[in-house]
Write an enzyme that holds these catalytic residues in place. Structure first.
Site, PDB file in Angstrom:
ATOM      1  N   GLY A  46       0.833  -1.194   0.000  1.00 18.44           N
ATOM      2  CA  GLY A  46       0.000   0.000   0.000  1.00 18.44           C
ATOM      3  C   GLY A  46       0.869   1.245   0.000  1.00 18.44           C
ATOM      4  CD  GLN A  51       3.099   5.939   2.668  1.00 22.81           C
ATOM      5  OE1 GLN A  51       2.120   5.383   2.205  1.00 22.81           O
ATOM      6  NE2 GLN A  51       4.125   5.279   3.181  1.00 22.81           N
ATOM      7  CB  CYS A  95       5.009   2.423   7.386  1.00 20.03           C
ATOM      8  SG  CYS A  95       4.515   3.924   6.541  1.00 20.03           S
ATOM      9  CG  LEU A  96       6.353   1.205   1.379  1.00 16.86           C
ATOM     10  CD1 LEU A  96       5.785   1.449  -0.014  1.00 16.86           C
ATOM     11  CD2 LEU A  96       7.441   0.158   1.342  1.00 16.86           C
ATOM     12  CG  HIS A 137      -0.912   1.247   7.187  1.00 19.45           C
ATOM     13  ND1 HIS A 137      -0.022   0.866   8.166  1.00 19.45           N
ATOM     14  CD2 HIS A 137      -0.201   2.036   6.339  1.00 19.45           C
ATOM     15  CE1 HIS A 137       1.170   1.406   7.909  1.00 19.45           C
ATOM     16  NE2 HIS A 137       1.088   2.112   6.797  1.00 19.45           N
ATOM     17  CD  GLU A 138      -1.132   2.538   2.653  1.00 22.40           C
ATOM     18  OE1 GLU A 138      -0.755   3.722   2.538  1.00 22.40           O
ATOM     19  OE2 GLU A 138      -0.349   1.626   2.970  1.00 22.40           O
ATOM     20  CG  HIS A 141      -0.044   6.874   5.396  1.00 26.72           C
ATOM     21  ND1 HIS A 141       1.061   7.441   5.997  1.00 26.72           N
ATOM     22  CD2 HIS A 141       0.252   5.561   5.257  1.00 26.72           C
ATOM     23  CE1 HIS A 141       1.975   6.508   6.216  1.00 26.72           C
ATOM     24  NE2 HIS A 141       1.505   5.362   5.775  1.00 26.72           N
TER      25      HIS A 141
END
Length: 173
Positions: A46, A51, A95-96, A137-138, A141
């Site tokens: 994701g 991000q 997380c990226l 999660h996304e 963000h």
């Protein structure tokens, strides 16, 4: 398609609430394609627009991880959770924007989400298991929340210090 640089925590843009998308044009579709390519390359399941420094309510995800599985890329514009199950699930999330750091996070096991696609068409779907965790999660963000915000302060500070050190090392490289 273009690979986009992923912001690393701490970055003030990762803590801001994103603006709704109002223009459903070719630039939005191209952004979603760039985000999917960036997510797959990272690799991740994701990625949310903030991000990559774009402060709009757009996320992409694909939770098919099995070797040889058929990819199921999704781009969700202006997504919102409209229902969540009382049953919970715990997944080890990463997380990226917080590379190399993982923690077990409890979230609703199932959620129903409404969103638009890149053309503006409305959708509603129920997600469960990993897909439910990923979409929550996304969406977090898009609201300026990171998975580490669910952790105890000491653990969160420890991870933040590691990310600050990583950023200093990357700046010197």
């Amino acid at each position: 398609m273009t690979l986009r640089p992923i912001l690393i925590h701490p970055d003030p843009r990762l803590k801001k609430t994103c603006d709704p998308v109002t223009d459903f044009d070719t630039a939005l579709a191209a952004l979603a394609d760039d985000m999917l390519e960036t997510m797959y390359e990272a690799p991740g399941i994701g990625l949310a627009a903030p991000q990559i420094g774009v402060m709009n309510r757009l996320l992409v995800m694909d939770c098919v991880k099995e070797e040889g599985g058929t990819p199921e890329p999704m781009a969700l514009v202006n997504p919102k959770v409209v229902w969540e199950s009382e049953d919970k699930n715990v997944y080890e999330e990463g997380c990226l924007s917080i590379p190399g750091q993982y923690a077990e996070i409890e979230r609703p096991k199932m959620v129903r989400v409404q969103w638009q696609d890149v053309t503006g068409k409305a959708h509603e779907e129920e997600f469960d298991e990993l897909w439910a965790t990923c979409v929550q999660h996304e969406i977090d963000h898009l609201n300026g929340t990171l998975f580490i915000d669910y952790l105890k302060p000491l653990k969160r500070q420890m991870i933040t210090r590691k990310m600050q050190k990583l950023k200093r090392e990357q700046a010197r490289a």
